[in-house]
Design a protein around this motif. Structure first.
Motif, PDB file in Angstrom:
ATOM      1  N   ILE A  65      -4.200  -2.860   4.860  1.00 26.53           N
ATOM      2  CA  ILE A  65      -4.122  -2.071   3.624  1.00 26.53           C
ATOM      3  C   ILE A  65      -4.303  -0.590   3.918  1.00 26.53           C
ATOM      4  CG2 ILE A  65      -5.295  -1.647   1.430  1.00 26.53           C
ATOM      5  CD1 ILE A  65      -5.857  -4.645   1.293  1.00 26.53           C
ATOM      6  N   ALA A  66      -5.232  -0.261   4.814  1.00 25.90           N
ATOM      7  CA  ALA A  66      -5.451   1.137   5.173  1.00 25.90           C
ATOM      8  C   ALA A  66      -4.224   1.742   5.832  1.00 25.90           C
ATOM      9  CB  ALA A  66      -6.656   1.253   6.096  1.00 25.90           C
ATOM     10  N   ALA A  67      -3.523   0.978   6.638  1.00 24.25           N
ATOM     11  CA  ALA A  67      -2.369   1.500   7.373  1.00 24.25           C
ATOM     12  C   ALA A  67      -1.116   1.561   6.520  1.00 24.25           C
ATOM     13  CB  ALA A  67      -2.111   0.642   8.614  1.00 24.25           C
ATOM     14  N   GLU A  68      -0.928   0.604   5.611  1.00 22.08           N
ATOM     15  CA  GLU A  68       0.361   0.472   4.932  1.00 22.08           C
ATOM     16  C   GLU A  68       0.341   0.804   3.445  1.00 22.08           C
ATOM     17  OE1 GLU A  68       3.199  -0.141   6.405  1.00 22.08           O
ATOM     18  OE2 GLU A  68       2.277  -0.331   8.385  1.00 22.08           O
ATOM     19  N   ASP A  69      -0.778   0.604   2.767  1.00 19.70           N
ATOM     20  CA  ASP A  69      -0.742   0.712   1.301  1.00 19.70           C
ATOM     21  C   ASP A  69      -2.165   0.820   0.781  1.00 19.70           C
ATOM     22  OD1 ASP A  69      -0.173   0.596  -1.377  1.00 19.70           O
ATOM     23  OD2 ASP A  69       0.865  -1.334  -1.318  1.00 19.70           O
ATOM     24  N   GLN A  70      -2.684   2.040   0.746  1.00 22.56           N
ATOM     25  CA  GLN A  70      -4.094   2.219   0.430  1.00 22.56           C
ATOM     26  C   GLN A  70      -4.430   1.908  -1.024  1.00 22.56           C
ATOM     27  OE1 GLN A  70      -5.358   6.113   1.867  1.00 22.56           O
ATOM     28  NE2 GLN A  70      -3.859   5.990   3.534  1.00 22.56           N
ATOM     29  N   LEU A  78       2.810   7.807  -6.799  1.00 22.00           N
ATOM     30  CA  LEU A  78       2.448   8.961  -5.972  1.00 22.00           C
ATOM     31  C   LEU A  78       3.213   8.944  -4.660  1.00 22.00           C
ATOM     32  CD1 LEU A  78      -1.429   9.082  -6.529  1.00 22.00           C
ATOM     33  CD2 LEU A  78       0.347  10.481  -7.623  1.00 22.00           C
ATOM     34  N   ALA A  79       3.287   7.757  -4.034  1.00 22.96           N
ATOM     35  CA  ALA A  79       4.021   7.662  -2.773  1.00 22.96           C
ATOM     36  C   ALA A  79       5.503   7.905  -2.976  1.00 22.96           C
ATOM     37  CB  ALA A  79       3.794   6.284  -2.153  1.00 22.96           C
ATOM     38  N   SER A 134      11.780   7.661   4.741  1.00 18.69           N
ATOM     39  CA  SER A 134      10.852   6.531   4.696  1.00 18.69           C
ATOM     40  C   SER A 134       9.501   6.988   4.216  1.00 18.69           C
ATOM     41  CB  SER A 134      10.719   5.895   6.084  1.00 18.69           C
ATOM     42  OG  SER A 134      10.158   6.815   6.988  1.00 18.69           O
ATOM     43  N   GLY A 135       8.613   5.997   3.986  1.00 24.03           N
ATOM     44  CA  GLY A 135       7.228   6.324   3.702  1.00 24.03           C
ATOM     45  C   GLY A 135       6.773   6.011   2.302  1.00 24.03           C
ATOM     46  N   ALA A 136       7.659   5.506   1.402  1.00 21.64           N
ATOM     47  CA  ALA A 136       7.258   5.284   0.026  1.00 21.64           C
ATOM     48  C   ALA A 136       7.006   3.832  -0.301  1.00 21.64           C
ATOM     49  CB  ALA A 136       8.328   5.832  -0.924  1.00 21.64           C
ATOM     50  N   SER A 137       7.342   2.904   0.561  1.00 19.01           N
ATOM     51  CA  SER A 137       7.285   1.480   0.237  1.00 19.01           C
ATOM     52  C   SER A 137       5.851   0.973   0.283  1.00 19.01           C
ATOM     53  CB  SER A 137       8.142   0.673   1.204  1.00 19.01           C
ATOM     54  OG  SER A 137       9.499   1.001   1.046  1.00 19.01           O
ATOM     55  N   THR A 138       5.485   0.267  -0.781  1.00 17.96           N
ATOM     56  CA  THR A 138       4.206  -0.419  -0.804  1.00 17.96           C
ATOM     57  C   THR A 138       4.315  -1.724  -0.001  1.00 17.96           C
ATOM     58  OG1 THR A 138       4.765  -1.665  -2.770  1.00 17.96           O
ATOM     59  CG2 THR A 138       3.746   0.502  -3.103  1.00 17.96           C
ATOM     60  N   ILE A 139       3.174  -2.398   0.143  1.00 19.51           N
ATOM     61  CA  ILE A 139       3.196  -3.705   0.812  1.00 19.51           C
ATOM     62  C   ILE A 139       4.112  -4.660   0.055  1.00 19.51           C
ATOM     63  CG2 ILE A 139       1.764  -5.773   1.122  1.00 19.51           C
ATOM     64  CD1 ILE A 139      -0.426  -3.999   2.221  1.00 19.51           C
ATOM     65  N   LEU A 184     -12.130   4.672   8.270  1.00 23.75           N
ATOM     66  CA  LEU A 184     -13.327   5.508   8.179  1.00 23.75           C
ATOM     67  C   LEU A 184     -13.290   6.367   6.922  1.00 23.75           C
ATOM     68  CD1 LEU A 184     -15.926   6.618   9.464  1.00 23.75           C
ATOM     69  CD2 LEU A 184     -14.498   8.268  10.714  1.00 23.75           C
ATOM     70  N   ALA A 185     -12.109   6.948   6.625  1.00 21.29           N
ATOM     71  CA  ALA A 185     -11.986   7.830   5.466  1.00 21.29           C
ATOM     72  C   ALA A 185     -12.197   7.077   4.163  1.00 21.29           C
ATOM     73  CB  ALA A 185     -10.604   8.493   5.464  1.00 21.29           C
TER      74      ALA A 185
END
Length: 793
Positions: free
Chosen positions: A102-107, A118-119, A132-137, A248-249
């Motif tokens: 979830i942290a890597a792909e879709d927070q 937002l994405a 690229s970069g807007a797709s959720t899980i 971590l964030a």
């Protein structure tokens, strides 16, 4: 401008308030229509999400060919063309792996309805420079399962992703969608889904991933061909650090956890391990055809087997090494089976020295019937125990010729020597042939086969063809079956049928077949099983046949027996501890003889290597005596209580009620030689020839006795249901000079015979009986012997 067109302007100047009411009404109307339109769009979207046609999620999951796993989840075999796919439920995935994904792909996965505005906004703003970069899980799942291979313009594809994502979110829960995503996404190295990726990259299950491993894998789906398939892992490690920073964030991990995971060197599994366990794989499919033939062609099944991959690899390795050592003996092949006797699980199956060697490498010698030699003797002595023998019973190892239907038969020992009277314990542990054949001649071939068949040695069928040589292994058995029979002995006489399949899951991870609780069959009494076990693990008893330093000696005192067939064509060693039983065959697949190779030279070293590996991680355990066995001191080799001149008192195990009550007279005080022996009449000539101190006269001649040979006291005789009438041979040993012999069963006279042929026939009757044999001597005196035995159906 015409005057009439200026009128609205004039009125507007004089009465500026007049247009306000229409403007307000127009705005209200517009807002109302906008609300209606928005509500309609919302209702339409909801209706579309819930009711528009969409193939069920579970039906879109790809179903590859069967995947075979070992007992710890290591992949044994898979279809390389379709990739590796092992579906698992969400609760079978480490929580840290879920958080890292979830942290890597879709927070904002848990908050959005399938599309992240937002994405998408960021993606639209960066569209000229990035695609690229807007797709959720959920959108990635939609693209993977519903749009894979579709050729669409970018905006249209995004729209289709969003639409399908809305549908998925409306019809499935967030955990279901996350599980589907983690089972479908590609991680590189041919691994689809997190379970397959965990096994391919790290050789562990997804439930056992740690933070470092999980963060590494979570970073791969973005560019799996770059991060996962490349031998250069620096880019993948950079992506891993990004995932750790995101965790971590968001507060999912602490700074020390981040630093520790970053510093841990990852131990990667080989990209493509060498194939192994091929004969076991074939056996799995044979078993599948027996237990669930409907699953042979089922797509996407996961077959969880009993194999222990590390032990299988080690067994294959040492098999090749040992075969190299004895190749000058013309032994070119070998087979190994390791079982867990309490459950019947096949932990290892090596069918040949090299599966890929032509022409005989692909013949599974663990399943090919071959002659076992003396490896059958433990079952012979089980049959003897059931008929009144004990571990201390004296047996004669002297030159003996038997009259058979094919002519005279004179067996000999492997060392071409004879050893005179020996206890049964020594005869079995040292694998003496003559006592075994004499025992078989006494109890009968049917008695022996009865025990063998109970132990599932069902390839032994042709009674007429075997003759007395059956106990020396002229019949043929399979290594797997013989190993299981020995496992029954080590398991307190309880036989568990070997199996290779533990459970089978469908492509959705549901269990569709599972082995039930083991149902052992009591094929040997616990007491008899213990006696055989104690003999086979007695290093002192095997010295006569194998010496002090043989390959049969182990640090855990395993019970073990060897076997060598005619012309040394087949070499066997089978042995067990309480937790493992190992069977080994060495020879040639085409039946070519070896150059004088015995079981202790060919199979035993390999057996010891495999057993050591099989029990390396197990606690030391012994074989506790069951109820109904006791220890007593007897005098070897007579098996009787020690007399005043006994030179070899020993401790021996007996079944309660069979401890001898007679005192031996085998050892005789001699004024000149100290102690001499008084062997049985049949062994007297051999004893003298062997240079033993033999007593000049029989000290018991003043007290003549009758010894009942069959049925011995404590024997159990069995009725064969296929025979209409059954009889037992009553036989006795009587003093010299006996004129007549009378046989009485339960007090009733059943027969008489001349003194030189003390035998009679008695029809079997179910129940417990007492046999009384009376010898009438020349002087009119009598000698009496008694035997108590039982007849069962």
């Amino acid at each position: 401008m015409p005057p009439f067109r200026r009128i609205p302007r004039i009125f507007a100047k004089r009465w500026p308030q007049l247009p306000r009411r229409p403007r307000r009404r127009t705005l209200v109307r517009r807002l109302a229509w906008s609300a209606i339109a928005g509500l309609g769009a919302l209702i339409g979207t909801v209706l579309f999400a819930f009711f528009a046609p969409l193939e069920p999620l579970e039906e879109r999951a790809f179903a590859p060919g069967p995947v075979l796993l070992d007992a710890n989840g290591v992949v044994i075999q898979r279809d390389l063309q379709d990739g590796l796919r092992i579906p698992v439920a969400l609760d079978q995935i480490a929580p840290v792996m879920i958080e890292a994904t979830i942290a890597a792909e879709d927070q904002r996965f848990w908050q959005h309805p399938g599309v992240d505005p937002l994405a998408m906004g960021r993606a639209v703003l960066s569209l000229p420079n990035s695609r690229s970069g807007a797709s959720t899980i959920t959108q990635q799942l939609a693209r993977r399962l519903y749009l894979d291979g579709a050729s669409l313009p970018l905006l249209l594809r995004k729209a289709r992703e969003a639409a399908i994502a809305f549908q998925l979110e409306a019809r499935y829960s967030k955990p279901d969608l996350l599980a589907a995503y983690l089972n479908a996404i590609y991680y590189g190295r041919g691994a689809y889904g997190i379970e397959a990726a965990a096994r391919v990259y790290f050789g562990v299950s997804a439930r056992n991933l740690d933070l470092a491993q999980a963060s590494f894998l979570a970073g791969l789906p973005q560019l799996p061909s770059l991060y996962g398939d490349s031998e250069n892992t620096s880019l993948a490690l950079s992506r891993q650090h990004y995932v750790l920073d995101r965790l971590l964030a968001t507060g999912r991990i602490s700074l020390p956890q981040n630093e520790e995971a970053t510093a841990i060197p990852l131990d990667f599994a080989p990209a493509e391990p060498d194939p192994f366990g091929q004969h076991f794989v074939q056996f799995v499919y044979q078993e599948l055809a027996d237990v669930r033939p409907d699953l042979l062609s089922a797509p996407g099944v996961i077959i969880e087997t009993t194999l222990q991959a590390p032990l299988q690899r080690e067994a294959e390795r040492v098999t090749r090494l040992r075969l190299d050592e004895i190749k000058d003996k013309n032994a070119g092949n070998a087979a190994v089976v390791v079982l867990e006797p309490s459950s019947g699980r096949i932990l290892t199956m090596v069918g040949s020295g090299d599966f890929f060697r032509e022409p005989d490498g692909q013949i599974n010698m663990a399943l090919r019937p071959r002659q076992p030699g003396s490896a059958l003797k433990p079952l012979l002595y089980v049959a003897a125990f059931e008929r009144g023998y004990t571990a201390a019973t004296p047996l004669l190892d002297i030159p003996t010729t038997f009259d058979t239907s094919t002519g005279p038969y004179a067996p000999s020992n492997y060392d071409r020597k004879f050893h005179g009277p020996v206890p049964l314990r020594t005869a079995l542990a040292s694998s003496l042939n003559v006592p075994a054949v004499r025992t078989l001649d006494d109890i009968g071939i049917d008695a022996f086969l009865n025990v063998a068949h109970r132990a599932s040695l069902n390839t032994l069928r042709s009674t007429e063809a075997y003759g007395l040589a059956l106990t020396l292994g002229v019949g043929e058995v399979r290594l797997l079956d013989l190993t299981a029979a020995y496992g029954a002995i080590g398991n307190g006489g309880r036989l568990v049928v070997p199996h290779a399949i533990e459970r089978i899951r469908d492509r959705h991870g549901n269990v569709i077949y599972e082995v039930g609780p083991t149902s052992p069959t009591q094929v040997i009494s616990p007491q008899h099983a213990f006696l055989i076990t104690d003999i086979l693990r007695d290093p002192d008893a095997r010295v006569l046949g194998f010496g002090r330093q043989s390959p049969l000696e182990t640090s855990v005192g395993a019970a073990v027996k060897t076997g060598t067939s005619d012309a040394a064509r087949d070499n066997w060693t089978v042995g067990f501890t309480p937790d493992r039983v190992v069977g080994v065959w060495v020879g040639n697949a085409d039946g070519a003889p070896t150059h004088g190779l015995s079981g202790s030279q060919g199979a035993a070293p390999l057996w010891r290597d495999v057993l050591s590996a099989a029990i390396a991680d197990l606690p030391d355990r012994t074989f506790p005596p069951p109820q109904g066995v006791v220890q007593a001191t007897v005098c070897a080799p007579t098996g009787l209580l020690p007399g005043p001149n006994c030179t070899s008192p020993v401790q021996e195990w007996f079944i309660a009620g069979t401890v001898p009550i007679d005192v031996e007279s085998y050892y005789v005080g001699d004024p000149q030689r100290g102690v001499a022996i008084n062997p049985p009449l049949e062994a007297r000539a051999w004893s003298i020839e062997a240079g033993l101190a033999v007593a000049a006269t029989d000290p018991t001649s003043a007290q003549p006795r009758v010894h009942i040979v069959h049925p011995a006291s404590g024997s159990v005789l069995f009725l064969a249901p296929e025979l209409a009438q059954q009889e037992a041979l009553l036989r006795a040993s009587v003093p010299a000079g006996t004129q007549t012999v009378e046989f009485r069963v339960d007090g009733a006279l059943v027969g008489s015979a001349a003194g030189d042929d003390a035998a009679s026939i008695w029809p079997l009757e179910v129940g417990t009986h007492t046999l009384e044999v009376t010898a009438v001597l020349a002087d009119g005196t009598t000698a009496i012997g008694r035997s108590h035995y039982e007849v069962r159906e």
